[in-house]
Scaffold this active site. Structure first.
Site, PDB file in Angstrom:
ATOM      1  CD  GLU A 132     -33.533  22.657 -12.391  1.00  0.00           C
ATOM      2  OE1 GLU A 132     -33.751  21.648 -12.142  1.00  0.00           O
ATOM      3  OE2 GLU A 132     -34.222  23.119 -13.401  1.00  0.00           O
ATOM      4  CB  CYS A 138     -36.370  25.042 -11.185  1.00  0.00           C
ATOM      5  SG  CYS A 138     -36.406  23.466 -10.645  1.00  0.00           S
ATOM      6  CB  CYS A 177     -40.136  23.375 -14.324  1.00  0.00           C
ATOM      7  SG  CYS A 177     -39.817  23.420 -12.536  1.00  0.00           S
ATOM      8  CG  HIS A 213     -37.661  19.658 -10.297  1.00  0.00           C
ATOM      9  ND1 HIS A 213     -38.203  20.513 -11.378  1.00  0.00           N
ATOM     10  CD2 HIS A 213     -38.476  18.724  -9.918  1.00  0.00           C
ATOM     11  CE1 HIS A 213     -39.305  19.927 -11.658  1.00  0.00           C
ATOM     12  NE2 HIS A 213     -39.632  18.747 -10.825  1.00  0.00           N
TER      13      HIS A 213
END
Length: 152
Positions: free
Chosen positions: A57, A88, A85, A55
């Site tokens: 992040e 993260c 999410c 991801h």
């Protein structure tokens, strides 16, 4: 009216989200700012890397830690175009990021208040200031267009 500092940083994240979309990735971009300068830039790369943890992040946190020479990202702000999410959010907390700014809410997986709120003050050993909705319409529009095109 000129952009605020948060809007300027989010615009940088949005540019990265556009790059992600162009590469067939879910259009999420992220920047980490420390002492007024961007020290990390990333976008989703799950498809490219065949990695469920890739991801924006997560990649940006790794870059920021390398830039600072520490896993503790004291004094940093993380800007991301979509609400983090749970994975993260946990990484943001573990990295001791003091400030999170996100654009669009994620009603299906958001962990900053949409589905759950892992940033609730006092919940963990580190509190994160959360600012939501910065350039939300632009981020949401990009995400909607991406998923609309996928369904065609």
């Amino acid at each position: 009216m000129p952009d605020t500092p948060d809007e300027l940083c989010m615009r940088s994240a949005l540019l990265l989200a556009h790059t992600a979309a162009a590469e067939g990735e879910v259009p999420v971009g992220c920047v980490v700012v420390h002492d007024g300068r961007i020290i990390a830039r990333a976008y989703n790369q799950r498809e490219l890397l065949a990695d469920p943890t890739a991801h924006a992040e997560m990649i940006a946190l790794t870059q920021a830690a390398a830039a600072l020479g520490s896993w503790r990202l004291d004094g940093a702000s993380l800007y991301v175009t979509l609400e983090p999410c749970a994975m993260c959010a946990g990484a943001i907390i573990q990295a001791r990021v003091p400030r999170l700014v996100f654009a669009a809410a994620d009603p299906k997986a958001g962990a900053a208040g949409s589905v759950v709120d892992l940033f609730e003050p006092g919940l963990f050993n580190h509190d994160v200031e959360v600012v939501s909705g910065v350039l939300a319409a632009e981020a949401a529009s990009l995400l909607s267009a991406f998923f609309r095109n996928l369904r065609r």
